[in-house]
Motif scaffolding. Structure first.
Motif, short mmCIF file in Angstrom:
data_model
loop_
_atom_site.label_atom_id
_atom_site.label_comp_id
_atom_site.label_asym_id
_atom_site.label_seq_id
_atom_site.Cartn_x
_atom_site.Cartn_y
_atom_site.Cartn_z
N ARG A 92 0.81 -1.22 0.00
CA ARG A 92 0.00 0.00 0.00
C ARG A 92 0.85 1.29 0.00
NH1 ARG A 92 -5.42 1.33 0.67
NH2 ARG A 92 -5.31 3.55 0.52
N ASP A 96 0.98 4.08 -2.89
CA ASP A 96 0.62 5.48 -2.66
C ASP A 96 1.68 6.42 -3.24
OD1 ASP A 96 -1.77 4.90 -1.50
OD2 ASP A 96 -1.07 5.10 0.57
N ARG A 99 1.09 6.47 -6.85
CA ARG A 99 -0.15 7.23 -7.10
C ARG A 99 0.09 8.74 -7.04
NH1 ARG A 99 -4.10 3.56 -3.34
NH2 ARG A 99 -4.95 2.23 -4.98
N TYR A 112 -15.15 16.37 -3.42
CA TYR A 112 -15.74 16.08 -2.11
C TYR A 112 -16.81 17.13 -1.80
CZ TYR A 112 -11.38 13.47 -2.05
OH TYR A 112 -10.35 12.63 -2.39
N PHE A 123 -6.69 18.75 -0.04
CA PHE A 123 -6.86 17.40 0.52
C PHE A 123 -5.71 16.44 0.18
CE2 PHE A 123 -8.55 13.12 0.91
CZ PHE A 123 -9.15 13.16 2.15
N ARG A 127 -3.10 14.85 2.91
CA ARG A 127 -3.06 13.41 3.14
C ARG A 127 -1.67 12.84 2.92
NH1 ARG A 127 -6.12 12.33 6.52
NH2 ARG A 127 -5.72 10.15 6.04
N LEU A 128 -0.97 13.36 1.93
CA LEU A 128 0.39 12.85 1.68
C LEU A 128 1.42 13.53 2.58
CD1 LEU A 128 0.13 12.53 -2.19
CD2 LEU A 128 0.44 10.65 -0.59
N MET B 123 -10.41 9.40 -3.12
CA MET B 123 -9.66 9.44 -1.87
C MET B 123 -8.53 8.41 -1.90
SD MET B 123 -11.70 9.56 1.66
CE MET B 123 -12.40 11.17 1.59
N GLU B 124 -8.86 7.23 -2.38
CA GLU B 124 -7.86 6.15 -2.49
C GLU B 124 -6.71 6.58 -3.40
OE1 GLU B 124 -8.95 2.38 -1.79
OE2 GLU B 124 -6.77 2.18 -1.73
N VAL B 125 -7.08 7.20 -4.53
CA VAL B 125 -6.07 7.62 -5.50
C VAL B 125 -5.16 8.71 -4.91
CG1 VAL B 125 -5.78 8.82 -7.72
CG2 VAL B 125 -7.40 6.96 -7.52
N SER B 126 -5.73 9.54 -4.02
CA SER B 126 -4.90 10.61 -3.46
C SER B 126 -4.10 10.15 -2.24
CB SER B 126 -5.76 11.83 -3.13
OG SER B 126 -6.64 11.51 -2.09
N GLY B 127 -3.92 8.86 -2.10
CA GLY B 127 -3.03 8.33 -1.05
C GLY B 127 -3.67 8.23 0.32
N THR B 128 -5.01 8.20 0.36
CA THR B 128 -5.69 8.07 1.63
C THR B 128 -6.33 6.69 1.69
OG1 THR B 128 -6.19 10.40 1.61
CG2 THR B 128 -7.54 9.06 3.05
N ASN B 129 -6.24 6.05 2.85
CA ASN B 129 -6.92 4.78 3.01
C ASN B 129 -8.37 5.09 3.41
OD1 ASN B 129 -7.99 2.37 3.91
ND2 ASN B 129 -6.09 1.71 4.92
N PRO B 130 -9.34 4.97 2.46
CA PRO B 130 -10.70 5.39 2.79
C PRO B 130 -11.33 4.59 3.92
CG PRO B 130 -10.64 4.38 0.61
CD PRO B 130 -9.24 4.43 1.10
N PHE B 133 -10.01 6.29 7.02
CA PHE B 133 -10.43 7.69 7.12
C PHE B 133 -11.94 7.84 7.28
CE2 PHE B 133 -11.42 11.91 5.39
CZ PHE B 133 -10.56 12.70 6.15
#
Lengths: 261, 253
Positions: A92, A96, A99, A112, A123, A127-128, B123-130, B133
């Motif tokens: 994962r 990421d 990604r 969103y 956002f 997140r990163l 969200m997944e694509v932007s590196g967040t584990n949905p 989160f």
């Protein structure tokens, strides 16, 4: 021009010496949903700074293809390499990282709802956990919005934007991470011809300014004509045919001709 | 047969979802900021509804019970009876049912709409584990907020009862409360608070499961919200039944 044929004709050593690492390389990709074999043996190579359109009927697996590239769907078999890195078998955290170099413009924009335009853009950075000062973030948000021609909508909610504006904001959200590859899923669907043309021009501007490679999934032939240097026809789960717009337009193949009617 | 298969299939899926919550959702790094935000939305914003309902329940229960107790000359038992009823059963269950309706449906609809508009994928694509989160934060928030809401509901319900007693009689506030608390033991309070953690967990879990697996567009979102309320309300009663049996083993109710 059939790039795949040229690529295959080159000896391996020459490939290594003369070719840069492809932006995306898909080899023998297979994906089924129960009895529905969507992708059977799909192959595609995209060079850096190349825009490729994938053309196919509804339900032919185009969206599945780009979702496999970004790791949203796990393929049953085959390889997907993004800048030489096999994304299918990544953990994962590594995925990421890959990604963060890929931008994805969703068909539905996927903004969103509960966040303002500005928060939508911030956002992915938050997140990163990118180490940026508030001033730097402000500047990046302003630049990304200016690049899509909407610098003054930062405090609006997505629900108050038009379809074309949402598409632009979606694109700005992908641009803020300065991706090297952008995947466009039906970028002009549901837009009027004038806005579609504006979005296609914007995609070209982004391509030039950010030096990106792109995969464009679309049925809109005028958008494809404007943006793609190469078109791959996805039919019955395989890369059926490829060439540039003029080559495919002149094709006698019944399946290809259907897209130009 | 197919309905039974569907039921068993869904039960397995929900169990897997719960296991995923414990295996993935509780791993660091924690989404502390989002947990606090969700706790505010779920806890603080539900308080007025829970408060009004509990106040009315306390008031009505007292007014309805009074004539019977008067008939038996046991009017002085009114505070004890109402206190035990509210704290043991009515407070936790009414709070859980209100939250199943308010929170369960809102989580189901919110996540369902995010799912069908590809926001979860984004969200997944932007590196967040949905899952962490969106799902873990909501389940944690409902699990922590339900007991707090239930305790507040108990207090407000008893206050409603005090006002109802004062419609016909005059009882001082300290006397009323001392009568309520004198009749209570740990065996009443501990199981009643403990079961609300499970109610909260069930409401969060079902709301998130239904929303996270929503499909078929806006119709699917509506169905997710609806089934989140129905299933979590039913689960509240089933858990209550189990909680009573377990409490009886430990405290001989």
């Amino acid at each position: 021009m059939n790039y795949k044929a040229i690529d295959m004709a080159l000896p391996t050593q020459e490939k290594t010496m003369n070719h840069r690492v492809p932006a995306v390389e898909i080899v023998d990709l297979k994906k089924s949903f129960e009895d529905n074999h969507v992708l059977k043996n799909f192959n595609l190579t995209i060079q850096p700074h190349e825009n490729v359109a994938v053309l196919g009927k509804s339900g032919s697996g185009k969206s599945v293809l780009i979702k496999c590239i970004v790791g949203l769907i796990k393929p049953d078999a085959g390889q997907i390499r993004v800048f030489g890195q096999d994304v299918v078998h990544l953990e994962r955290q590594e995925l990421d990282e890959v990604r963060s170099r890929i931008g994805f413009l969703f068909q539905s924009n996927a903004l969103y709802d509960s966040l303002t335009v500005r928060e939508n853009l911030e956002f992915p950075m938050r997140r990163l956990r990118l180490k940026k000062s508030k001033e730097q973030v402000d500047q990046m948000v302003y630049e990304a919005l200016s690049n899509v021609g909407l610098p003054n909508v930062q405090d609006l909610m997505p629900s108050s934007l038009s379809g074309g504006m949402k598409k632009r904001i979606g694109l700005a959200r992908t641009l803020i991470m300065e991706p090297r590859i952008i995947l466009y899923d039906e970028p002009t669907t549901g837009l009027d011809p004038i806005t579609s043309k504006e979005i296609a021009n914007l995609m070209n501007d982004v391509h030039q300014k950010y030096n990106t490679s792109s995969i464009i999934i679309s049925h809109d032939m005028s958008c494809i004509k404007r943006t793609a240097q190469r078109i791959v026809v996805l039919n019955d789960g395989i890369d059926y045919l490829e060439g540039n717009y003029e080559e495919l337009k002149g094709s006698k193949d019944k399946i290809v001709r259907a897209f130009f009617l | 047969m197919s309905k039974l298969y569907q039921f068993l299939h869904e039960t397995t899926d929900v169990s897997r979802f719960a296991v995923r919550f414990f295996s993935d959702g509780l791993k660091p790094p924690y989404e502390t900021e989002e947990i606090i935000r969700q706790s505010y939305v779920i806890g603080y914003k539900s308080l007025p509804l829970v408060g009004i309902t509990s106040f009315i329940m306390g008031l009505v229960l007292t007014i309805q019970s009074r004539p019977t107790l008067v008939e038996f000359g046991a009017e002085s038992w009114l505070p004890s009876m109402v206190g035990i009823s509210i704290i043991r059963e009515i407070g936790p269950v009414i709070t859980a049912l209100i939250c199943a309706g308010k929170i369960g449906s809102s989580i189901g609809a919110e996540l369902g709409s995010m799912k069908v508009t590809e926001q979860i994928d984004a969200m997944e694509v932007s590196g967040t584990n949905p899952f962490k989160f969106l799902v873990a934060t909501r389940i944690i928030a409902t699990t922590l907020m339900l007991p707090i809401l239930a305790i507040m509901s108990d207090a407000i319900g008893i206050y409603g009862s005090y006002l109802a007693v004062n419609i016909k009689d005059t009882v001082s506030f300290p006397l009323f409360y001392s009568q309520v608390f004198n009749s209570l033991s740990f065996g009443d309070i501990i199981p009643s608070v403990a079961k609300t953690f499970f109610f909260g967990f069930a409401i969060g879990l079902i709301g998130c499961y239904k929303g996270y697996h929503s499909d078929k567009g806006t119709q699917g979102v509506g169905r997710s919200a609806n089934s989140a309320v129905v299933i979590s309300s039913l689960l509240v009663f089933i858990l209550d039944l189990i909680a009573v049996q377990i409490a009886d083993l430990f405290y001989e109710l």
